[in-house]
Design a protein around this motif. Structure first.
Motif, PDB file in Angstrom:
ATOM      1  N   ASN A  12      31.486 -15.136  59.786  1.00 37.54           N
ATOM      2  CA  ASN A  12      31.848 -13.763  60.079  1.00 37.54           C
ATOM      3  C   ASN A  12      31.116 -12.837  59.117  1.00 37.54           C
ATOM      4  OD1 ASN A  12      33.035 -11.433  60.877  1.00 37.54           O
ATOM      5  ND2 ASN A  12      35.138 -12.061  60.422  1.00 37.54           N
ATOM      6  N   ASP A  13      30.379 -11.873  59.671  1.00 38.41           N
ATOM      7  CA  ASP A  13      29.628 -10.963  58.806  1.00 38.41           C
ATOM      8  C   ASP A  13      30.191  -9.544  58.836  1.00 38.41           C
ATOM      9  OD1 ASP A  13      28.827 -10.234  61.313  1.00 38.41           O
ATOM     10  OD2 ASP A  13      26.680 -10.409  60.929  1.00 38.41           O
ATOM     11  N   ASP A  14      31.408  -9.368  59.335  1.00 40.14           N
ATOM     12  CA  ASP A  14      32.049  -8.058  59.290  1.00 40.14           C
ATOM     13  C   ASP A  14      32.272  -7.653  57.837  1.00 40.14           C
ATOM     14  OD1 ASP A  14      32.131  -7.998  62.002  1.00 40.14           O
ATOM     15  OD2 ASP A  14      34.248  -8.583  62.165  1.00 40.14           O
ATOM     16  N   GLY A  15      31.902  -6.441  57.508  1.00 40.64           N
ATOM     17  CA  GLY A  15      32.095  -5.940  56.159  1.00 40.64           C
ATOM     18  C   GLY A  15      30.972  -6.282  55.199  1.00 40.64           C
ATOM     19  N   ALA A  16      29.937  -6.952  55.683  1.00 38.94           N
ATOM     20  CA  ALA A  16      28.843  -7.334  54.785  1.00 38.94           C
ATOM     21  C   ALA A  16      28.114  -6.104  54.262  1.00 38.94           C
ATOM     22  CB  ALA A  16      27.872  -8.264  55.495  1.00 38.94           C
ATOM     23  N   ILE A  17      27.964  -5.080  55.082  1.00 40.56           N
ATOM     24  CA  ILE A  17      27.274  -3.869  54.638  1.00 40.56           C
ATOM     25  C   ILE A  17      28.085  -3.160  53.557  1.00 40.56           C
ATOM     26  CG2 ILE A  17      28.222  -2.343  56.408  1.00 40.56           C
ATOM     27  CD1 ILE A  17      24.623  -2.332  55.158  1.00 40.56           C
ATOM     28  N   THR A  18      29.409  -3.256  53.651  1.00 42.32           N
ATOM     29  CA  THR A  18      30.256  -2.664  52.616  1.00 42.32           C
ATOM     30  C   THR A  18      30.031  -3.359  51.287  1.00 42.32           C
ATOM     31  OG1 THR A  18      31.909  -2.146  54.293  1.00 42.32           O
ATOM     32  CG2 THR A  18      32.636  -2.126  52.008  1.00 42.32           C
ATOM     33  N   VAL A  19      29.939  -4.649  51.316  1.00 43.95           N
ATOM     34  CA  VAL A  19      29.681  -5.407  50.090  1.00 43.95           C
ATOM     35  C   VAL A  19      28.321  -5.033  49.524  1.00 43.95           C
ATOM     36  CG1 VAL A  19      29.346  -7.711  49.135  1.00 43.95           C
ATOM     37  CG2 VAL A  19      31.179  -7.308  50.774  1.00 43.95           C
ATOM     38  N   ASP A  20      27.332  -4.880  50.392  1.00 42.63           N
ATOM     39  CA  ASP A  20      25.999  -4.475  49.932  1.00 42.63           C
ATOM     40  C   ASP A  20      26.047  -3.122  49.238  1.00 42.63           C
ATOM     41  OD1 ASP A  20      24.964  -6.773  50.989  1.00 42.63           O
ATOM     42  OD2 ASP A  20      24.155  -5.822  52.805  1.00 42.63           O
ATOM     43  N   TRP A  21      26.758  -2.173  49.835  1.00 46.47           N
ATOM     44  CA  TRP A  21      26.843  -0.843  49.236  1.00 46.47           C
ATOM     45  C   TRP A  21      27.593  -0.873  47.911  1.00 46.47           C
ATOM     46  CZ3 TRP A  21      24.004   3.181  49.838  1.00 46.47           C
ATOM     47  CH2 TRP A  21      23.354   3.407  51.034  1.00 46.47           C
ATOM     48  N   VAL A  22      28.621  -1.666  47.827  1.00 44.21           N
ATOM     49  CA  VAL A  22      29.376  -1.766  46.572  1.00 44.21           C
ATOM     50  C   VAL A  22      28.499  -2.353  45.473  1.00 44.21           C
ATOM     51  CG1 VAL A  22      31.288  -2.975  45.451  1.00 44.21           C
ATOM     52  CG2 VAL A  22      31.638  -1.866  47.652  1.00 44.21           C
ATOM     53  N   VAL A  23      27.750  -3.380  45.800  1.00 44.25           N
ATOM     54  CA  VAL A  23      26.864  -4.004  44.809  1.00 44.25           C
ATOM     55  C   VAL A  23      25.770  -3.031  44.382  1.00 44.25           C
ATOM     56  CG1 VAL A  23      25.178  -5.846  44.467  1.00 44.25           C
ATOM     57  CG2 VAL A  23      27.366  -6.353  45.538  1.00 44.25           C
ATOM     58  N   LEU A  24      25.160  -2.343  45.340  1.00 48.23           N
ATOM     59  CA  LEU A  24      24.104  -1.384  44.998  1.00 48.23           C
ATOM     60  C   LEU A  24      24.645  -0.230  44.161  1.00 48.23           C
ATOM     61  CD1 LEU A  24      22.067  -1.224  48.311  1.00 48.23           C
ATOM     62  CD2 LEU A  24      21.314  -2.142  46.123  1.00 48.23           C
ATOM     63  N   THR A  25      25.811   0.268  44.532  1.00 47.47           N
ATOM     64  CA  THR A  25      26.410   1.365  43.764  1.00 47.47           C
ATOM     65  C   THR A  25      26.739   0.918  42.343  1.00 47.47           C
ATOM     66  OG1 THR A  25      27.325   2.247  45.809  1.00 47.47           O
ATOM     67  CG2 THR A  25      28.275   3.048  43.758  1.00 47.47           C
ATOM     68  N   ALA A  26      27.288  -0.272  42.202  1.00 45.91           N
ATOM     69  CA  ALA A  26      27.598  -0.787  40.865  1.00 45.91           C
ATOM     70  C   ALA A  26      26.334  -0.961  40.039  1.00 45.91           C
ATOM     71  CB  ALA A  26      28.344  -2.111  40.978  1.00 45.91           C
ATOM     72  N   LEU A  27      25.266  -1.406  40.667  1.00 43.91           N
ATOM     73  CA  LEU A  27      24.001  -1.564  39.963  1.00 43.91           C
ATOM     74  C   LEU A  27      23.456  -0.219  39.495  1.00 43.91           C
ATOM     75  CD1 LEU A  27      21.704  -3.499  39.125  1.00 43.91           C
ATOM     76  CD2 LEU A  27      20.672  -3.037  41.340  1.00 43.91           C
ATOM     77  N   ILE A  28      23.501   0.770  40.366  1.00 40.82           N
ATOM     78  CA  ILE A  28      23.007   2.103  40.000  1.00 40.82           C
ATOM     79  C   ILE A  28      23.836   2.700  38.877  1.00 40.82           C
ATOM     80  CG2 ILE A  28      22.788   4.475  40.860  1.00 40.82           C
ATOM     81  CD1 ILE A  28      21.972   3.216  43.569  1.00 40.82           C
ATOM     82  N   VAL A  29      25.143   2.582  38.968  1.00 38.07           N
ATOM     83  CA  VAL A  29      26.011   3.111  37.912  1.00 38.07           C
ATOM     84  C   VAL A  29      25.770   2.366  36.604  1.00 38.07           C
ATOM     85  CG1 VAL A  29      28.421   3.321  37.179  1.00 38.07           C
ATOM     86  CG2 VAL A  29      27.753   3.994  39.485  1.00 38.07           C
ATOM     87  N   GLY A  30      25.599   1.066  36.668  1.00 31.24           N
ATOM     88  CA  GLY A  30      25.337   0.285  35.467  1.00 31.24           C
ATOM     89  C   GLY A  30      24.048   0.692  34.782  1.00 31.24           C
ATOM     90  N   VAL A  31      23.005   0.915  35.565  1.00 32.78           N
ATOM     91  CA  VAL A  31      21.725   1.347  34.993  1.00 32.78           C
ATOM     92  C   VAL A  31      21.867   2.725  34.363  1.00 32.78           C
ATOM     93  CG1 VAL A  31      19.378   2.031  35.596  1.00 32.78           C
ATOM     94  CG2 VAL A  31      20.296  -0.111  36.451  1.00 32.78           C
ATOM     95  N   GLN A  32      22.583   3.618  35.017  1.00 32.63           N
ATOM     96  CA  GLN A  32      22.774   4.954  34.456  1.00 32.63           C
ATOM     97  C   GLN A  32      23.558   4.910  33.154  1.00 32.63           C
ATOM     98  OE1 GLN A  32      24.564   7.186  37.618  1.00 32.63           O
ATOM     99  NE2 GLN A  32      22.605   7.690  38.539  1.00 32.63           N
ATOM    100  N   VAL A  33      24.557   4.061  33.091  1.00 32.20           N
ATOM    101  CA  VAL A  33      25.344   3.936  31.859  1.00 32.20           C
ATOM    102  C   VAL A  33      24.460   3.433  30.724  1.00 32.20           C
ATOM    103  CG1 VAL A  33      27.185   2.593  30.767  1.00 32.20           C
ATOM    104  CG2 VAL A  33      27.584   3.703  32.957  1.00 32.20           C
ATOM    105  N   VAL A  34      23.646   2.438  31.005  1.00 30.57           N
ATOM    106  CA  VAL A  34      22.752   1.902  29.967  1.00 30.57           C
ATOM    107  C   VAL A  34      21.767   2.972  29.512  1.00 30.57           C
ATOM    108  CG1 VAL A  34      20.887   0.258  29.570  1.00 30.57           C
ATOM    109  CG2 VAL A  34      22.989  -0.505  30.639  1.00 30.57           C
ATOM    110  N   LEU A  35      21.225   3.732  30.452  1.00 26.75           N
ATOM    111  CA  LEU A  35      20.261   4.766  30.092  1.00 26.75           C
ATOM    112  C   LEU A  35      20.898   5.910  29.318  1.00 26.75           C
ATOM    113  CD1 LEU A  35      18.090   4.971  33.330  1.00 26.75           C
ATOM    114  CD2 LEU A  35      17.473   3.965  31.136  1.00 26.75           C
TER     115      LEU A  35
END
Length: 62
Positions: free
Chosen positions: A11-34
């Protein structure tokens, strides 16, 4: 039980949501480090200037 597990894995329902959560967390993490490096440098600078002023006033009071 095994059939439910296979169904869940396929079942791949919600996979795009997981992708967005991971990408958002990555972007926020990079901004925090910077942002942490300039903030740390600014806080160290402020701390050093407060220490210098405290030492100056301590010498003045003695």
């Amino acid at each position: 039980m095994l059939a439910r597990l296979r169904s869940f894995a396929r079942n791949d329902d919600g996979a795009i949501t997981v992708d967005w959560v991971v990408l958002t967390a990555l972007i926020v993490g990079v901004q925090v480090v910077l942002l942490l490096t300039p903030m740390r440098n600014a806080l160290v600078s402020v701390s050093e200037s407060i220490g210098a002023k405290a030492e100056e006033y301590g010498d003045f009071l003695n």
